[in-house]
Structure formats: C-alpha cells, structure tokens
Design a protein around this motif. Structure first.
Motif: not given
Ligand code: 9MR
Length: 585
Positions: A252-262, A326-336
């Motif tokens: 579980m991570v705080d995904a706020s502000g990330m983008a769905h891959h597709k 900021r979301a990517a900095r918080r979650n830098p390694a969520v690969y598709a």
C-alpha cells in the motif's frame, strides 16, 4: 535482369526544395562511376554528372551508387536518368513539405477518442466516423492478471474521455502519449515566434477559435493526460520496486498525484473494429512512476506554452505537473505491470531518464533553484546524450527543452545545445557509413524504426538552428528522404504521398483490406517501418532471417510489428515536415 528493367533511382518521392540537398541512390553492381543526367519536363538534359560508387551496403543488401544533384535549384518537374534507367517524374518546388506537415497533423485529429470525426475535417466522408468511447468513465482493473497478481482495484472512477488512440489499437497510454504530445508541444514552443499552424490553417473543428491550431490539437491530448491523475488521498496496492515477470507482491502506498499507466480494453479486439463498435470493458491499469513522470513533464511544458494564451489552463497544467512530480519522488520505482492482455505494455525498467526529463521541464516552467540543483546532481546531466529519443528513452527531450525554452540559465542552455550538436555530429558521421547516405548507419532497425530516423532528423534540424550550419539541415533532409522513398524498397512509408505510398497499415478502422466496408488510411499516415528484430505474426514471418535490415518490411494490415501507425511516430513526422517547410539556416 537487363539494365532497363532494374529499378530506377530511389529518392524522396514528394520531391525537393530548391535550397536543400538533393540525392538519389541506384542499386548497381558496377565498380566504376555511372553517368547520370537530369531531364526537364521536355526531356532536355539540364544537368549531368557521375555517380559516387559506395559498393556493398549491408543495411539495404544492395550494391549502391550515390547521385548528388543538389546544385540544381530551378523549380520544375524532372526525371533522373542513371546509365539509361529512368526514374519517376519528381518536382523541385518551394512548398513540398507544407502539405505533408498538414496531412501528418490531421492524423491526430483522426485518432481522437471521444468525438465524432467529421467529413469536413477528415478529408471527406470516407473517413468520417461516430465518436469512439464518448463517455469513458473507467475504474481500475480488479482481479487476477496473467502473471497471477491479484489486484484489489480502486474505490474511484475517472472520466478519461478524449485524448488520442495510440495506434491501430484503441488503447490510450500515458507513457507513449507523453512523448507524442511533447513532440507537438515542442514544435509549437520552438517556433512560438512564427507558429507552423496558426489558427485556421489546419483541418480541425476548433479552427477559427482564435487559438493556434497546433495547440488545439495538443490540448485534446493534454486534457486526457490530466484526467489520468490519481485523486488526492488515495492509497493503492502497487508493486514497489518490482520488475519481475511472475506474480508481483503489492504494498500500500500513497498514490495521490500519480498517473494511471493506461486506459484500455480488457481483451484485444479484432480488425476491423471501429472505435464506436468497441464493446470491451475500458479499464484503468495501475499507476506507474513512468506515466507519472510523463504527466509531470508534458504538463510543465503545457504550463509554459499556454501562459498568456489561456492562463487558467496553464495554471491547471502547472498544478498537475507539480503534484505528479512530487508523487513520482515519493514513489520512484513503481514499474508498469506487464501481466495484462488487451493492450500494449510500454514497460520500462530504467526511469532515470524520465526523472531527468520531468525535472528539466518543471525547472524550465518555474525557474525553481531546487530543481536546478536536482538536475545538476543527476549523472545524465553531465553525460553525453545516448541517442535519439524514443518512448522509453526521454533524456534527450529534457535536453532539448533546456536548449530552447526561454528562462533557462545561459550556462545550462549552452551546455544543452553543445550536447545536442555533439549528438548531431555523430549522426552526420554515420552518413559516410551508410550506402543510402543516411544519418543512421548499421543494421539495427527496431519496431517503429521510421521514428528513429525522424527523431534523428529533429535533432539534426535543431543543430542546424543552433549552429547555422547547413550540413545538419541537409542530414535532416536525408532522414526525411529515407522515409519518403530513398530506401531499397522504393517505398514511401507515408500514405497518400509519393508514387509508391503506404496502403495497408495495421489499424482497426482503416481496415479496408480486411473488410471493404471500412476505409483505407487517409493521407499523411506513417508506417512503423523496417523491423529486423521481431516477426510475431504470419504475414511478416517469411521475412525472418531472410531480409537485409532495411528490407524487413511488408505493406500488410496484419503485420503489426512492421506496419502499424502510432502517435509517437507521426509526431516527429509533423515536427520534421514543419521544420523543413521553413528550414533554418
Ligand atoms: O512502439 C512500441 C515498440 O517500441 C515495442 O517494441 C512494442 C512491443 O512492446 O510496442 C510498440 O507499441 C505498441 C503498443 O504496445 C500498443 N499500441 C501500438 C504500439 C505500436 O505498435
């Protein structure tokens, strides 16, 4: 084969500008130079010379001679005769590239989701169609995927109506949407003083709305990318740090502000399927760091170019870019995650270039000194550029922005320009190694190779601007010449342009070869081109192991790894055709 039956000279089939390089290639085993003559429309020779013998060329499988008639500048219709072999008539004219640029941009209109495509803008009733996915409110994939990963889904849905379909399929991918959108936004940004598509110049429903037509088209995609952002306060189960092929472990991570891959279909649809005929579920697939950084980069670029045109939209883009970053900095390694069917993967195991790109774009948008510091600390900043950009290799896009955006410090700008000119020098040096005299030597022709050539053309064209040197511009023309016919197949890879144009791209709506009730492609559509790496279906399989790299291609609707169309391939076609319409120097 007698000399007169042999193929005529291969050249750019739309012709040449008076003021840029003019080259043709002839396959001929002769060891000594051959005589050539340029004939005007009455058959009178107006120039002559001898070929340059190149010899055996592994990339094409040909033994080749090169013809250079750059010095002929008078507009007119000509034919080239090489040792008695006559080619097709072609033109020298000022305006050869404008119609191509316009048609190539219209591809994006025709790929639009969420809106009816109208005969008035699509080049006629042939290409008109009902809106695809007009109310696309999607929720997250839930359940077990092909890898065995059990996805819990999410508690929200997003209205992701709009954007461009990626290619011959109906997926809408943030990663690939990112580079395609960046390329068109960049075309506007680097030409802001004299935009290539001012209001009313393109065939678009928005033409006449007092907004630049290129910006009308890019906004269609930008709004979609903005809609793919995860709402605030959302915790999602994601595969942190995992690239594996088997079942993924989710945390579980705080995904706020990330983008769905597709957002894409649950299952692959057949050809033909018009967008409005698609009955599959449309699903949001898990957010990825790569998608998030693509959103940050393009939204930052959006904020720069819309400032002063629509400040509300510029603000909206900047807010989204900042949240995504900021979301990517918080979650830098969520690969598709790759365990899904029904759509393409666009998976990338190295996100350092995406981070560099997004940081450069946001810095150029804000001037924030912390971002400058972060940028300067990244190894990619000091490193030479790896090559032309592609969807998975985007550092060069950040460098182009540092080299061209207003508000970048002079030292950073100069360093970025030097890196791009050094890359262009590498491409120019490759011409001497290429039988077809291309800024692309060697035998590596990956999926979508035409975009590699065109993206090199973009770098070369920028180097021409930075340096004022015409040799870069002429190497950019060489790249374009390849795509428009100067290749061993004598193939124009663009529909509607040239004497042997692309006819049967892999596409679910332009599916005429499969079902005569559907149209063929409209003009201005680019095939992916030669691919000597993978032959995944039966139409291209007979070529496997038997084709010289530039000959690994077939004009067949089934050949998806060789003959698909895609937004990230047509975008550099628009960029380069527009640049060559007004070449600098
Ligand atoms: O352009 C993509 C290419 O670089 C990859 O090797 C290939 C296989 O993963 O996928 C290509 O992208 C396709 C995408 O996955 C789905 N829509 C069509 C794209 C072009 O063929």
């Amino acid at each position: 084969v007698g000399a007169t039956d042999a193929p005529g000279p291969h050249m750019n089939q739309i012709g040449f500008r008076p003021d840029t390089a003019k080259r043709a290639i002839v396959a001929d085993a002769a060891k000594t130079p051959l005589p050539w003559r340029l004939l005007d429309s009455t058959g009178k020779p107006v120039a002559k010379g001898r070929t340059t013998v190149f010899g055996d060329d592994a990339a094409s499988g040909d033994t080749v001679h090169q013809v250079d008639f750059t010095r002929v500048a008078a507009p007119g219709t000509y034919r080239l005769d090489v040792a008695g072999r006559q080619g097709h008539p072609f033109v020298i004219a000022r305006d050869v590239y404008r119609p191509l640029a316009r048609a190539a941009l219209n591809f994006f209109y025709q790929q639009r989701a969420g809106i009816a495509i109208e005969a008035a803008y699509a080049g006629g009733a042939t290409w008109a169609r009902a809106a695809g996915h007009p109310q696309e409110v999607a929720t997250c994939f839930k359940g077990v995927d092909l890898s065995g990963t059990d996805w819990p889904g999410c508690s929200y849905s997003l209205d992701v109506t709009g954007g461009w379909y990626d290619a011959g399929d109906h997926g809408k991918y943030v990663v690939n949407g990112g580079i395609a959108l960046w390329t068109l936004q960049n075309l506007y940004e680097v030409n802001a003083a004299s935009p290539p598509f001012p209001d009313g110049s393109a065939a678009l429903p928005e033409a006449g709305n007092r907004i630049d037509d290129l910006l009308d088209e890019t906004r269609w995609e930008m709004r979609f990318l903005l809609a793919m952002q995860v709402p605030d306060g959302q915790r999602l189960a994601l595969p942190v740090g995992q690239k594996g092929h088997g079942a993924l472990t989710l945390s579980m991570v705080d995904a706020s502000g990330m983008a769905h891959h597709k957002v894409a279909d649950r299952h692959w649809t057949r050809i033909p399927t018009a967008p409005a005929e698609d009955r599959e579920d449309r699903l949001l697939y898990p957010p990825s760091t790569a998608a998030t950084l693509n959103l940050a980069a393009t939204a930052a670029q959006c904020a720069r170019i819309w400032r002063g045109i629509d400040n509300g939209f510029a603000d909206r883009c900047l807010t989204a870019a900042d949240r995504a970053y900021r979301a990517a900095r918080r979650n830098p390694a969520v690969y598709a995650a790759q365990g899904f069917t029904g759509s393409g993967g666009y998976g990338d195991g190295d996100l350092s270039d995406e981070l560099y790109w997004a940081t450069a774009e946001l810095f150029a948008a804000t001037g924030n000194p912390e971002l400058a510091e972060a940028l300067h600390r990244m190894p990619l900043h000091a490193a030479p550029l790896a090559g032309e950009p592609s969807w998975g290799s985007v550092a060069t896009l950040g460098t182009i922005t540092l080299a061209t955006a207003t508000g970048v410090m002079p030292a950073d700008r100069a360093a970025a320009r030097a890196k791009l000119v050094a890359l262009a020098d590498r491409f120019v040096a490759e011409e001497a190694q290429s039988g077809y005299h291309l800024p692309y030597a060697g035998g590596h022709y990956p999926w979508g190779s035409n975009s590699n050539l065109l993206n090199r053309g973009m770098i070369l064209s920028l180097a021409a601007r930075f340096s004022g040197q015409a040799r870069y511009r002429d190497a950019a023309v060489d790249a374009m010449d390849y795509v428009l016919g100067r290749n061993p197949l004598d193939q124009s890879y663009v529909s509607g342009f040239g004497w042997k144009p692309l006819r049967n791209p892999h596409h679910r709506f332009w599916a005429h070869p499969m079902d005569s009730r559907y149209p063929g492609p409209p003009p201005g559509v680019l095939s992916g081109g030669a691919n000597n790496l993978v032959f995944p279906e039966s139409a291209s399989l007979p070529l496997k192991g038997r084709c010289a790299p530039q000959r690994c291609w077939i004009d067949d609707i089934r050949a998806y790894a060789h003959n698909e169309v895609a937004i990230n391939w047509n975008a550099p076609l628009v960029w380069l055709a527009s640049a060559l319409a007004e070449p600098q120097p």
